[in-house]
Design a protein around this motif. Structure first.
Motif, mmCIF file in Angstrom:
data_model
loop_
_atom_site.group_PDB
_atom_site.id
_atom_site.type_symbol
_atom_site.label_atom_id
_atom_site.label_comp_id
_atom_site.label_asym_id
_atom_site.label_seq_id
_atom_site.Cartn_x
_atom_site.Cartn_y
_atom_site.Cartn_z
ATOM 1 N N LEU A 56 40.163 45.504 27.483
ATOM 2 C CA LEU A 56 40.158 46.328 26.270
ATOM 3 C C LEU A 56 40.516 47.776 26.593
ATOM 4 O O LEU A 56 41.207 48.437 25.823
ATOM 5 N N THR A 57 40.069 48.248 27.753
ATOM 6 C CA THR A 57 40.465 49.596 28.192
ATOM 7 C C THR A 57 41.977 49.654 28.374
ATOM 8 O O THR A 57 42.630 50.591 27.913
ATOM 9 N N ALA A 58 42.541 48.650 29.017
ATOM 10 C CA ALA A 58 43.994 48.598 29.221
ATOM 11 C C ALA A 58 44.727 48.479 27.886
ATOM 12 O O ALA A 58 45.788 49.084 27.694
ATOM 13 N N ARG A 59 44.161 47.703 26.962
ATOM 14 C CA ARG A 59 44.806 47.564 25.647
ATOM 15 C C ARG A 59 44.885 48.907 24.933
ATOM 16 O O ARG A 59 45.909 49.234 24.321
ATOM 17 N N ALA A 60 43.815 49.693 25.002
ATOM 18 C CA ALA A 60 43.838 51.017 24.378
ATOM 19 C C ALA A 60 44.956 51.858 24.975
ATOM 20 O O ALA A 60 45.706 52.521 24.257
ATOM 21 N N VAL A 61 45.100 51.815 26.296
ATOM 22 C CA VAL A 61 46.125 52.612 26.968
ATOM 23 C C VAL A 61 47.526 52.138 26.577
ATOM 24 O O VAL A 61 48.400 52.946 26.271
ATOM 25 N N VAL A 90 28.902 44.688 19.245
ATOM 26 C CA VAL A 90 28.773 46.064 19.703
ATOM 27 C C VAL A 90 30.130 46.747 19.592
ATOM 28 O O VAL A 90 31.173 46.097 19.713
ATOM 29 N N THR A 91 30.122 48.038 19.354
ATOM 30 C CA THR A 91 31.363 48.811 19.316
ATOM 31 C C THR A 91 31.587 49.459 20.669
ATOM 32 O O THR A 91 30.726 50.187 21.169
ATOM 33 N N LEU A 92 32.736 49.168 21.256
ATOM 34 C CA LEU A 92 33.143 49.758 22.529
ATOM 35 C C LEU A 92 34.171 50.842 22.209
ATOM 36 O O LEU A 92 35.193 50.565 21.581
ATOM 37 N N THR A 93 33.890 52.079 22.614
ATOM 38 C CA THR A 93 34.790 53.196 22.352
ATOM 39 C C THR A 93 35.470 53.608 23.645
ATOM 40 O O THR A 93 34.797 53.914 24.632
ATOM 41 N N VAL A 94 36.800 53.604 23.641
ATOM 42 C CA VAL A 94 37.591 53.974 24.817
ATOM 43 C C VAL A 94 38.238 55.328 24.558
ATOM 44 O O VAL A 94 38.867 55.541 23.530
ATOM 45 N N THR A 95 38.047 56.245 25.506
ATOM 46 C CA THR A 95 38.697 57.557 25.464
ATOM 47 C C THR A 95 39.444 57.751 26.780
ATOM 48 O O THR A 95 39.139 57.093 27.773
ATOM 49 N N ALA A 96 40.423 58.642 26.786
ATOM 50 C CA ALA A 96 41.184 58.871 28.025
ATOM 51 C C ALA A 96 41.771 60.269 28.031
ATOM 52 O O ALA A 96 41.988 60.882 26.991
ATOM 53 N N THR A 97 42.050 60.731 29.241
ATOM 54 C CA THR A 97 42.700 62.010 29.477
ATOM 55 C C THR A 97 43.923 61.761 30.347
ATOM 56 O O THR A 97 43.881 60.957 31.271
ATOM 57 N N ILE A 98 45.008 62.455 30.055
ATOM 58 C CA ILE A 98 46.257 62.303 30.807
ATOM 59 C C ILE A 98 46.281 63.306 31.958
ATOM 60 O O ILE A 98 45.967 64.481 31.781
ATOM 61 N N SER A 99 46.705 62.832 33.140
ATOM 62 C CA SER A 99 46.784 63.701 34.320
ATOM 63 C C SER A 99 48.180 64.306 34.465
ATOM 64 O O SER A 99 49.124 63.917 33.769
ATOM 65 N N ASP A 102 52.707 62.702 39.207
ATOM 66 C CA ASP A 102 52.826 62.780 40.659
ATOM 67 C C ASP A 102 54.294 63.018 41.025
ATOM 68 O O ASP A 102 55.140 63.229 40.143
ATOM 69 N N ASP A 103 54.631 62.978 42.308
ATOM 70 C CA ASP A 103 56.001 63.252 42.747
ATOM 71 C C ASP A 103 57.021 62.274 42.176
ATOM 72 O O ASP A 103 58.188 62.610 42.014
ATOM 73 N N ALA A 104 56.598 61.061 41.867
ATOM 74 C CA ALA A 104 57.504 60.047 41.311
ATOM 75 C C ALA A 104 57.560 60.111 39.787
ATOM 76 O O ALA A 104 58.275 59.337 39.159
ATOM 77 N N GLY A 105 56.800 61.030 39.195
ATOM 78 C CA GLY A 105 56.789 61.158 37.743
ATOM 79 C C GLY A 105 55.758 60.286 37.052
ATOM 80 O O GLY A 105 55.666 60.274 35.831
ATOM 81 N N HIS A 106 54.978 59.540 37.828
ATOM 82 C CA HIS A 106 53.930 58.704 37.244
ATOM 83 C C HIS A 106 52.752 59.571 36.820
ATOM 84 O O HIS A 106 52.427 60.557 37.475
ATOM 85 N N ARG A 107 52.124 59.181 35.759
ATOM 86 C CA ARG A 107 50.914 59.849 35.295
ATOM 87 C C ARG A 107 49.758 58.873 35.386
ATOM 88 O O ARG A 107 49.955 57.671 35.374
ATOM 89 N N GLN A 108 48.560 59.428 35.433
ATOM 90 C CA GLN A 108 47.369 58.597 35.345
ATOM 91 C C GLN A 108 46.668 58.907 34.036
ATOM 92 O O GLN A 108 46.611 60.058 33.610
ATOM 93 N N LEU A 109 46.171 57.874 33.409
ATOM 94 C CA LEU A 109 45.262 58.030 32.293
ATOM 95 C C LEU A 109 43.900 57.668 32.833
ATOM 96 O O LEU A 109 43.705 56.581 33.389
ATOM 97 N N VAL A 110 42.987 58.586 32.741
ATOM 98 C CA VAL A 110 41.629 58.346 33.210
ATOM 99 C C VAL A 110 40.795 58.065 31.968
ATOM 100 O O VAL A 110 40.617 58.930 31.121
ATOM 101 N N ALA A 111 40.356 56.817 31.860
ATOM 102 C CA ALA A 111 39.660 56.353 30.666
ATOM 103 C C ALA A 111 38.189 56.118 30.941
ATOM 104 O O ALA A 111 37.778 55.925 32.086
ATOM 105 N N GLU A 112 37.427 56.122 29.859
ATOM 106 C CA GLU A 112 35.999 55.818 29.899
ATOM 107 C C GLU A 112 35.714 54.932 28.697
ATOM 108 O O GLU A 112 36.323 55.101 27.641
ATOM 109 N N ALA A 113 34.813 53.974 28.848
ATOM 110 C CA ALA A 113 34.422 53.104 27.739
ATOM 111 C C ALA A 113 32.923 53.213 27.544
ATOM 112 O O ALA A 113 32.158 53.092 28.503
ATOM 113 N N THR A 114 32.517 53.442 26.301
ATOM 114 C CA THR A 114 31.101 53.649 26.010
ATOM 115 C C THR A 114 30.664 52.835 24.792
ATOM 116 O O THR A 114 31.480 52.455 23.964
#
Length: 132
Positions: A56-61, A90-99, A102-114
């Motif tokens: 579900l975290t991956a689906r949000a992303v 239960v309701t699962l809430t996913v939030t994320a921040t974009i980093s 990197d040198d290859a142009g990839h970004r990371q999304l750092v997510a949290e589920a609560t």
């Protein structure tokens, strides 16, 4: 864009979802559908499959980035099990921040589920750079 917080995405997870996931994954451990088995195992109640929570975290992303194939890597650190009561789920809430990229142009999304408590402390998803 780096440091930008993405809008929260909510998922309702019910006991019926756990049964469907068990069928899809083959994980029929009774702690995922039986209060008796869960409490006998020392849990406070039925818990969701860890891989369902991670999915579900991956689906949000993938919804945020608009590309299912855009996730290159996904690692997750679980903090608590996803407790799923029998009265509507239960309701699962996913939030994320974009980093920063990197040198290859990839970004990371750092997510949290609560669910009021943090279930997934950190979920890092590396995404490919947008097509130019």
């Amino acid at each position: 864009m780096p440091g930008r917080k993405l809008p929260a995405r909510e998922f309702t997870v019910s006991r019926q979802d756990l049964v469907r996931y068990a069928g899809a994954s083959g994980d029929f451990n009774p702690i995922h559908f039986s209060d008796h088995a869960a409490t006998r195992s020392g849990l406070p109640g039925v818990i969701g499959h860890g891989m369902l929570t991670m999915a579900l975290t991956a689906r949000a992303v993938t919804e945020w980035i608009g590309d299912v194939a855009g996730v290159l890597d996904h690692e997750t650190q679980f903090k608590l099990p996803l407790l799923v009561p029998d009265d509507g789920g239960v309701t699962l809430t996913v939030t994320a921040t974009i980093s920063d990229p990197d040198d290859a142009g990839h970004r990371q999304l750092v997510a949290e589920a609560t669910t009021g408590a943090t279930v997934v402390a950190v979920s890092r998803l590396t995404i490919r750079p947008a097509e130019r």
